[in-house]
Design an enzyme around this catalytic site. Sequence first.
Site, PDB file in Angstrom:
ATOM      1  CB  THR A 254      -6.532   9.020   0.380  1.00 39.98           C
ATOM      2  OG1 THR A 254      -5.611   8.822   1.470  1.00 39.98           O
ATOM      3  CG2 THR A 254      -6.301   7.978  -0.693  1.00 39.98           C
TER       4      THR A 254
ATOM      5  CG  HIS B 223      -2.212   0.768   0.985  1.00 41.96           C
ATOM      6  ND1 HIS B 223      -2.291   1.885   0.202  1.00 41.96           N
ATOM      7  CD2 HIS B 223      -3.473   0.560   1.442  1.00 41.96           C
ATOM      8  CE1 HIS B 223      -3.539   2.339   0.181  1.00 41.96           C
ATOM      9  NE2 HIS B 223      -4.267   1.559   0.913  1.00 41.96           N
TER      10      HIS B 223
ATOM     11  CE1 TYR C  58      -9.008   7.087   6.957  1.00 39.86           C
ATOM     12  CE2 TYR C  58      -9.876   5.940   5.043  1.00 39.86           C
ATOM     13  CZ  TYR C  58      -8.889   6.692   5.635  1.00 39.86           C
ATOM     14  OH  TYR C  58      -7.770   7.051   4.918  1.00 39.86           O
TER      15      TYR C  58
END
Length: 771
Positions: A601, A472, A588
Amino acid sequence: MAEAHQAVAFQFTVTPEGVDFQLSREVLKHIYLSGIRSWKKRLIRIKNGILRGVYPGSPTSWLVVVMATAGSSYYNVDISMGLVYYIQRWLPEGRPYRTPYTRTLFSMAIFSTGVWMMGIFFFRQTLKLLLSYHGWMFELHGQTSHLTRVWAVCVRLLSGRRPMLYSFQTSLPKLPVPSVPATVHRYLESVEHLLDDEQYYRMETLAKEFEEKTAPRLQKYLVLKSWWATNYVSDWWEEYVYLRGRNPIVVNSNYYVMDLVLVKNTDVQAARLGNAVHAMITYRRKLDREEIKPVMALGLVPMCSYQMERMFNTTRIPGKDTDVLQHLPDSRHVAVYHKGRFFKVWLYEGSRLLKPRDLEMQFQRILDDPSPPQPGEERLAALTAGGRVEWAQARQAFFSSGKNKAALDAIERAAFFVALDEESHHYDPEDEASLSLYGKALLHGNCYNRWFDKSFTLISFKNGQLGLNTEHAWADAPIIGHLWEFVLGTDSFHLGYTETGHCLGKPNPVLPPPQRLQWDIPKQCQAVIESSYQVAKALADDVELYCFQFLPFGKGLIKKCRTSPDAFVQIALQLAHFRDRGKFCLTYEASMTRMFREGRTETVRSCTRESTAFVQAMVQGHHLNEDLQRLFRKAAEKHQNMYRLAMTGAGIDRHLFCLYVVSKYLGVESPFLAEVLSEPWRLSTSQIAQFQIRMFDPNKYPKHLGAGGGFGPVADDGYGVSYMIAGENTIFFHVSSKFSSSETNAQRFGNQIRQALLDIANLFQVPKADG
């Protein structure tokens, strides 16, 4: 020994007469071809750098300016207002300006170039200013203002033609730093309905004290960083959220992506892999040459492409205190794992990319190889699944020299990692559990058949089904989704298979076989491997994953409720969570900020006062449909507004995160920031992007749908929910939780999501599709 002979360019022996060299023509040929390929890539990068550097200008536009300047002189019109004559006076005497005519032409070329470059600078700054306007996002559908229409025309005119992948990078605006009062106000608004009066009063007091005393100093440093850095969030986000994490990245950070689940092109494992790897390297070549079109919102607003730079040839290298991302400019091989053995497979023959049929042959050779794993080799990749400190220490102690270093380099310097699994997984609509088992295999496998540190691992199951496990830190899910759509589209509509399921064409049998990597793993290292495996296995065994296809309706019928599909699903998740847990929680939802340069993001806090009011009214069960519809629309409008604010740089959490980082650098203690940053996200959600590349018509091929992907739960007592609104008539959900929590159950929550979607649709009397 064939590999050893091919690994050196020449041999030599010392004789009484001197040194006798024995040159290998074959190796020298490959060295020559490799050099040619390398120089071609350099020239392409130089050319692209020039074209990108002058965009939206072009060599043609430069020539037009030069010709206009030169042509005006024939009509005795000095459009330079004396500047050409001034430049001519400063040119040195002698060659190559011996005649007045050549001096004049050269002066005109210099003047024209200056005018052309000033024009490019003006266009870029104007485009950057235009792209800073986000009013279009807040206008209702079908109610576009005159200002927005004029803005859209200007953006289109200044965007130029045929942009390359990185053409807009320098024209993208910087992510703005929100004001502290605005962020604090939005934060308090996001938690007011989740706290009782006493808790809220305490938080409000902390927030006001922070805003008045601590924040102004922190904000000054953050604004200074925003002036200096390209993006004031992204580098700290990458470092502190991802690379400094010392816990295992399997389940906690890595995520997975599924294959097409309703169609199947072939059952031959090696053939499917041959096409997929060929498509991936074709994509990489397009990436290197910047031939991929930038992603454009509304076909007009460019998205930042910087995350795509590290898609290939990238590995997360473990460290004691922090990891680092190692990115190489090129790699000519992939690393492959099968039955406990590691192999190196070359992707090129000389300067030519191997055809899919050649790659199929190479992968089939690995599948047919009967050799056993070396001692300690089978579970070696478990090191990448365990604690980061333990992996860093083992890497330093056991893999810093000799054959272990050479073998590890072959993996870490590969374009990407390939896992040839011995199991078969696919989605059977008649067996709902099959999709969850498929997701579990992609999320963590058996904890040692994935190299979790690579930018991504391409996973191939025995029945030809594929999937990805993605690290990630280097990028977010839409980036890998862009690659994956290209691969699946290329595989299905461009490469194809024979009637027997093999890749098209004939293989080249003289290709050298894949190279088996050699290891010398001592007992102490094997003990560390086993320890890391047990840590990872405990994590993997604790994950409950429930994946399902929601068939009653998709975005087509949701739009009849006159709301966004994402808001519809998010409100349904709030209703499902309240029914499941009997309370609300911080939620979230990831949104992108790629309209800004190097944006990644932002968080949308989708549990709002408006959504909780709707949920409570639904649960009470005595409200009229008209009242419930009004509450729902109010909640949906609030959610859409928050999503837009997050996308346009006015979010809450990234600003507070950066203020917290500054406070740590300055040694300033802030009870408010410490509490905010420690709040658990018991419901973490994300929507999967799709159809970023229009390689086929989804209406013509409705079954060519991927099922999206998923991730592990963020909180020990929470849920992770990933969903993909796949076309007009279906939604895929991936729900994760932990078996160790008595409060959560992924399948139970999944069933609540189903019911919540149906109940909200019934409010608007939306007819459901069959099935």
